[in-house]
Every structure is written in structure tokens, then in C-alpha cells.
Motif scaffolding. Structure first.
Motif, PDB file in Angstrom:
ATOM      1  N   GLN A 129      44.516  -1.948   9.260  1.00  0.00           N
ATOM      2  CA  GLN A 129      44.704  -3.379   9.451  1.00  0.00           C
ATOM      3  C   GLN A 129      45.945  -3.863   8.716  1.00  0.00           C
ATOM      4  N   SER A 130      46.164  -3.355   7.510  1.00  0.00           N
ATOM      5  CA  SER A 130      47.338  -3.767   6.742  1.00  0.00           C
ATOM      6  C   SER A 130      48.626  -3.237   7.358  1.00  0.00           C
ATOM      7  N   GLU A 131      48.518  -2.172   8.166  1.00  0.00           N
ATOM      8  CA  GLU A 131      49.686  -1.613   8.833  1.00  0.00           C
ATOM      9  C   GLU A 131      49.954  -2.276  10.183  1.00  0.00           C
ATOM     10  N   GLY A 132      49.163  -3.285  10.523  1.00  0.00           N
ATOM     11  CA  GLY A 132      49.443  -4.080  11.709  1.00  0.00           C
ATOM     12  C   GLY A 132      48.899  -3.558  13.014  1.00  0.00           C
ATOM     13  N   LEU A 133      47.908  -2.662  12.969  1.00  0.00           N
ATOM     14  CA  LEU A 133      47.326  -2.170  14.210  1.00  0.00           C
ATOM     15  C   LEU A 133      46.528  -3.272  14.898  1.00  0.00           C
ATOM     16  N   THR A 134      46.392  -3.147  16.195  1.00  0.00           N
ATOM     17  CA  THR A 134      45.662  -4.129  16.998  1.00  0.00           C
ATOM     18  C   THR A 134      44.202  -3.736  17.115  1.00  0.00           C
ATOM     19  N   SER A 135      43.306  -4.646  16.783  1.00  0.00           N
ATOM     20  CA  SER A 135      41.873  -4.397  16.926  1.00  0.00           C
ATOM     21  C   SER A 135      41.454  -4.671  18.370  1.00  0.00           C
ATOM     22  N   LEU A 136      40.864  -3.651  19.011  1.00  0.00           N
ATOM     23  CA  LEU A 136      40.452  -3.771  20.411  1.00  0.00           C
ATOM     24  C   LEU A 136      38.966  -4.057  20.563  1.00  0.00           C
ATOM     25  N   GLY A 137      38.227  -4.031  19.463  1.00  0.00           N
ATOM     26  CA  GLY A 137      36.787  -4.258  19.534  1.00  0.00           C
ATOM     27  C   GLY A 137      36.063  -3.287  18.625  1.00  0.00           C
ATOM     28  N   PHE A 138      34.739  -3.247  18.795  1.00  0.00           N
ATOM     29  CA  PHE A 138      33.895  -2.455  17.919  1.00  0.00           C
ATOM     30  C   PHE A 138      32.836  -1.720  18.745  1.00  0.00           C
ATOM     31  N   THR A 139      32.282  -0.679  18.131  1.00  0.00           N
ATOM     32  CA  THR A 139      31.055  -0.086  18.647  1.00  0.00           C
ATOM     33  C   THR A 139      30.012  -0.176  17.533  1.00  0.00           C
ATOM     34  N   HIS A 140      28.835  -0.602  17.908  1.00  0.00           N
ATOM     35  CA  HIS A 140      27.737  -0.779  16.947  1.00  0.00           C
ATOM     36  C   HIS A 140      26.597   0.131  17.408  1.00  0.00           C
ATOM     37  N   ILE A 141      26.187   1.065  16.545  1.00  0.00           N
ATOM     38  CA  ILE A 141      25.171   2.053  16.900  1.00  0.00           C
ATOM     39  C   ILE A 141      23.905   1.785  16.092  1.00  0.00           C
ATOM     40  N   THR A 142      22.771   1.704  16.799  1.00  0.00           N
ATOM     41  CA  THR A 142      21.493   1.464  16.145  1.00  0.00           C
ATOM     42  C   THR A 142      20.459   2.459  16.673  1.00  0.00           C
ATOM     43  N   PRO A 143      19.456   2.801  15.852  1.00  0.00           N
ATOM     44  CA  PRO A 143      18.367   3.651  16.348  1.00  0.00           C
ATOM     45  C   PRO A 143      17.570   2.929  17.422  1.00  0.00           C
TER      46      PRO A 143
ATOM     47  N   VAL B 296      21.284   3.522  20.458  1.00  0.00           N
ATOM     48  CA  VAL B 296      21.900   2.543  21.349  1.00  0.00           C
ATOM     49  C   VAL B 296      23.320   2.293  20.857  1.00  0.00           C
ATOM     50  N   VAL B 297      24.288   2.401  21.755  1.00  0.00           N
ATOM     51  CA  VAL B 297      25.688   2.135  21.439  1.00  0.00           C
ATOM     52  C   VAL B 297      26.079   0.830  22.123  1.00  0.00           C
ATOM     53  N   ARG B 298      26.401  -0.175  21.332  1.00  0.00           N
ATOM     54  CA  ARG B 298      26.737  -1.492  21.877  1.00  0.00           C
ATOM     55  C   ARG B 298      28.217  -1.791  21.651  1.00  0.00           C
ATOM     56  N   PRO B 299      29.030  -1.821  22.686  1.00  0.00           N
ATOM     57  CA  PRO B 299      30.416  -2.259  22.528  1.00  0.00           C
ATOM     58  C   PRO B 299      30.464  -3.761  22.237  1.00  0.00           C
ATOM     59  N   LEU B 300      31.327  -4.143  21.309  1.00  0.00           N
ATOM     60  CA  LEU B 300      31.482  -5.536  20.925  1.00  0.00           C
ATOM     61  C   LEU B 300      32.952  -5.921  20.978  1.00  0.00           C
ATOM     62  N   GLY B 301      33.217  -7.170  21.291  1.00  0.00           N
ATOM     63  CA  GLY B 301      34.589  -7.659  21.366  1.00  0.00           C
ATOM     64  C   GLY B 301      35.242  -7.736  20.000  1.00  0.00           C
ATOM     65  N   PRO B 302      36.564  -7.895  19.957  1.00  0.00           N
ATOM     66  CA  PRO B 302      37.303  -7.921  18.682  1.00  0.00           C
ATOM     67  C   PRO B 302      36.846  -9.022  17.732  1.00  0.00           C
ATOM     68  N   GLU B 303      36.258 -10.073  18.268  1.00  0.00           N
ATOM     69  CA  GLU B 303      35.868 -11.210  17.439  1.00  0.00           C
ATOM     70  C   GLU B 303      34.426 -11.114  16.956  1.00  0.00           C
ATOM     71  N   THR B 304      33.713 -10.047  17.303  1.00  0.00           N
ATOM     72  CA  THR B 304      32.268 -10.012  17.009  1.00  0.00           C
ATOM     73  C   THR B 304      31.867  -8.785  16.205  1.00  0.00           C
ATOM     74  N   GLY B 305      32.692  -8.376  15.262  1.00  0.00           N
ATOM     75  CA  GLY B 305      32.375  -7.200  14.476  1.00  0.00           C
ATOM     76  C   GLY B 305      31.209  -7.428  13.538  1.00  0.00           C
ATOM     77  N   SER B 306      30.683  -6.346  13.012  1.00  0.00           N
ATOM     78  CA  SER B 306      29.617  -6.411  12.020  1.00  0.00           C
ATOM     79  C   SER B 306      29.896  -5.367  10.953  1.00  0.00           C
ATOM     80  N   PRO B 307      29.343  -5.505   9.759  1.00  0.00           N
ATOM     81  CA  PRO B 307      29.651  -4.576   8.669  1.00  0.00           C
ATOM     82  C   PRO B 307      29.366  -3.112   8.991  1.00  0.00           C
ATOM     83  N   ARG B 308      28.443  -2.841   9.906  1.00  0.00           N
ATOM     84  CA  ARG B 308      28.068  -1.460  10.202  1.00  0.00           C
ATOM     85  C   ARG B 308      28.726  -0.944  11.473  1.00  0.00           C
TER      86      ARG B 308
END
Length: 288
Positions: free
Chosen positions: A273-287, A120-132
Motif C-alpha cells: 500500500q505504501s508503494e502505491g499499488l492499486t487495491s482491487l478487492g478482497f477475498t474473505h474465507i470462512t468455515p 466459503v470464499v467471498r469476494p469483496l469490493g475494494p471498499e469492503t475489506g475486513s481484518p481477516r
């Protein structure tokens, strides 16, 4: 048209399209999702598919007959036969419950298509990241200059022959970072320049291939690269010099932007991140 934009837009928490990957937010439209359905029918690459540069056939396709498109959520399954095969279901929806439905669909389709892996691939917003999660980052070349950082970096073909010969063992050592695949494409003449860092006449880092291609709107995009530095030479700033050299190359060759995917909280992620790139969100993949 199959996809209704008024249903899809509210659940696009991150700009990622199945089989295409991250998309510039300004280029994100229902037409892109429609195009993936058409490509599934023909098996062809879309003109702006980043994987087209490697040649061959498109490995991943949307299972168009199994797409679930409703006002509250959209599930888009894809199939790849690489290795033991994988079904991935992209779960677009505001509630966590969308993951359960996506997992059930992924498991069902994996059985139907006789493949081993269901994800399962779950797109997440820039404010809702997770370590994985994998972060989607934007480098905007119109925001300011990207000067040449100097340092021991040049295209691999610009080094003396003795240094060039050290690329093969470097690539083999960094197989898990994709450098062995990149080297095979270099040998076949299928990719653009590769920038390398050398210390004491030995390649210890690389980023490439360097290529600019138009996106779905015709805007020039610096394509994603493979990027790695030998573990024993990290901590000397070589990764940052390589990355800045790549950004200088991209801007100098007319790119408007680049999209990158980095492992959240990993070395490349922290660098970007230290170079100032813009975070557009995340993808979270789970079995599934």
C-alpha cells in the motif's frame, strides 16, 4: 456456454476466478470461468494457470456438476485432495445471504466427497475489506519506472558459496512463509531466479521465483512470489529493498503487471500500500 456474462459480471466484486486466483480486470471474461469447467473434465492445467510452473497435476478442480448459476448469484464449488481435503465454495452475490447458501453447499459437498474441510470464499469490493481478508493488489509496470534499489540484494546463485549455503537454514526457518517449498523447487531446477538479501554473509530475506509468463490474453505477467525476511532482521528496510528489486527485475524483463495477495493490514500489505499499488478487492474465507 454455461456462464452468462450478464449474470456474472454484476456480482464480480473482486477479480478472482476459482482454481486460477486473481485475474487482471482487463482479462476477466466469462471464457475464463468456462475454461475452469473444461479443465475440471480433463484434469489438465490451463495454459495460463500460475500453478502450471510447478509441474505435476492440478490439485484443485471445479465441481462442475454442482455449480449454481442464477441471475442474482453464482456459487462455484472446488475440491482439493491435498492433506485431509477441502471443499471451497466461491460465493458471488451482492447480498450477505449468499454466504448462507454457500456454506450449506460446502458442508454438503464435503460430506459427499469425504473430505474434512468446508470453506466459503467471498469476494469483496475494494471498499469492503475486513481484518481477516486477503487483499488483491495490482502493480502496473507501465505506470512508471522501477529503479534498481541497490543494497545487499542479488540472486542467490550470485553470492559466494558460503552465503549460498545459508539459504537452506533460512528456508527451513521460514517454512510457514513457503520458503521450504520454494527451496525444494530450486533444488529440482523447476523455478526461476530467487533474489536474496544477505547480512554478515548470511541470507536473511528472499523473494522469488522471478518469472514472467503470459496471462489469458497474452499480456506478460510477473508471477507471484514467496517473500519473507527473518523476524530478527525486520525493521531495517530489507523487505522494501527486496520488493523493489523484484519489481525492477519484473519491469526489466518485460512484465506489464503483477497481481499480489496480501493479508489485510499485515506487513506485506502495508508495504504494498505504501508503494502505491492499486487495491482491487478482497477475498474473505470462512468455515462452512
Amino acid at each position: 456456454m454455461f456462464f452468462r456474462w450478464e449474470w456474472l459480471l454484476p456480482v464480480l466484486t473482486a477479480p478472482i476466478v476459482p482454481t486460477l486466483g486473481p485475474i487482471h480486470p482487463d482479462a476477466l471474461t466469462a471464457d475464463l470461468f468456462e475454461d475452469t469447467l473444461q479443465a475440471a473434465a480433463t484434469g489438465d492445467f490451463l495454459p495460463y494457470d500460475k500453478d502450471r510452473r510447478w509441474g505435476g497435476e492440478k490439485n484443485e478442480k471445479v465441481l462442475r456438476e454442482d455449480v449454481v448459476h442464477q441471475p442474482e448469484h453464482t456459487l462455484i464449488p472446488t475440491l482439493t485432495r491435498r492433506g485431509r481435503g477441502t471443499v471451497k465454495v466461491f460465493a458471488y452475490g451482492p447480498n450477505d445471504s449468499v454466504v448462507d447458501g454457500a456454506a450449506e453447499l460446502a458442508a454438503k459437498l464435503a460430506a459427499v466427497h469425504d473430505v474434512v474441510n468446508a470453506r466459503v470464499v467471498r469476494p469483496l469490493g475494494p471498499e469492503t475489506g475486513s481484518p481477516r481478508s486477503t487483499r488483491i493488489q495490482l502493480k502496473d509496470f507501465t505506470a512508471g519506472p522501477c529503479p534498481d534499489p541497490g543494497g545487499p540484494v542479488r540472486p542467490v546463485t550470485a553470492w559466494p558459496t558460503a552465503v549460498q549455503k545459508t539459504f537452506a537454514p533460512f528456508a527451513e526457518a521460514m517454512t510457514t512463509d513457503g520458503l521450504a517449498f520454494l527451496y525444494s523447487q530450486m533444488q529440482a531446477g523447476r523455478c526461476g531466479p530467487v533474489l536474496t538479501a544477505a547480512v554478515e554473509d548470511r541470507v536473511v530475506g528472499a523473494i522469488g521465483p522471478m518469472e514472467v509468463r503470459p496471462d489469458a490474453t497474452g499480456r506478460p505477467q510477473l508471477m507471484p512470489q514467496y517473500f519473507a525476511v527473518l523476524p530478527e532482521t525486520r525493521g531495517q528496510g530489507l523487505g522494501r529493498v527486496l520488493w523493489r528489486a523484484a519489481m525492477h527485475w519484473g519491469q526489466s524483463h518485460g512484465a506489464a503487471y503483477q497481481l499480489l495477495q496480501t493479508e489485510a493490514n499485515g506487513p506485506s500489505d502495508r508495504l504494498c500500500q505504501s508503494e502505491g499499488l492499486t487495491s482491487l478487492g478482497f477475498t474473505h474465507i470462512t468455515p462452512a
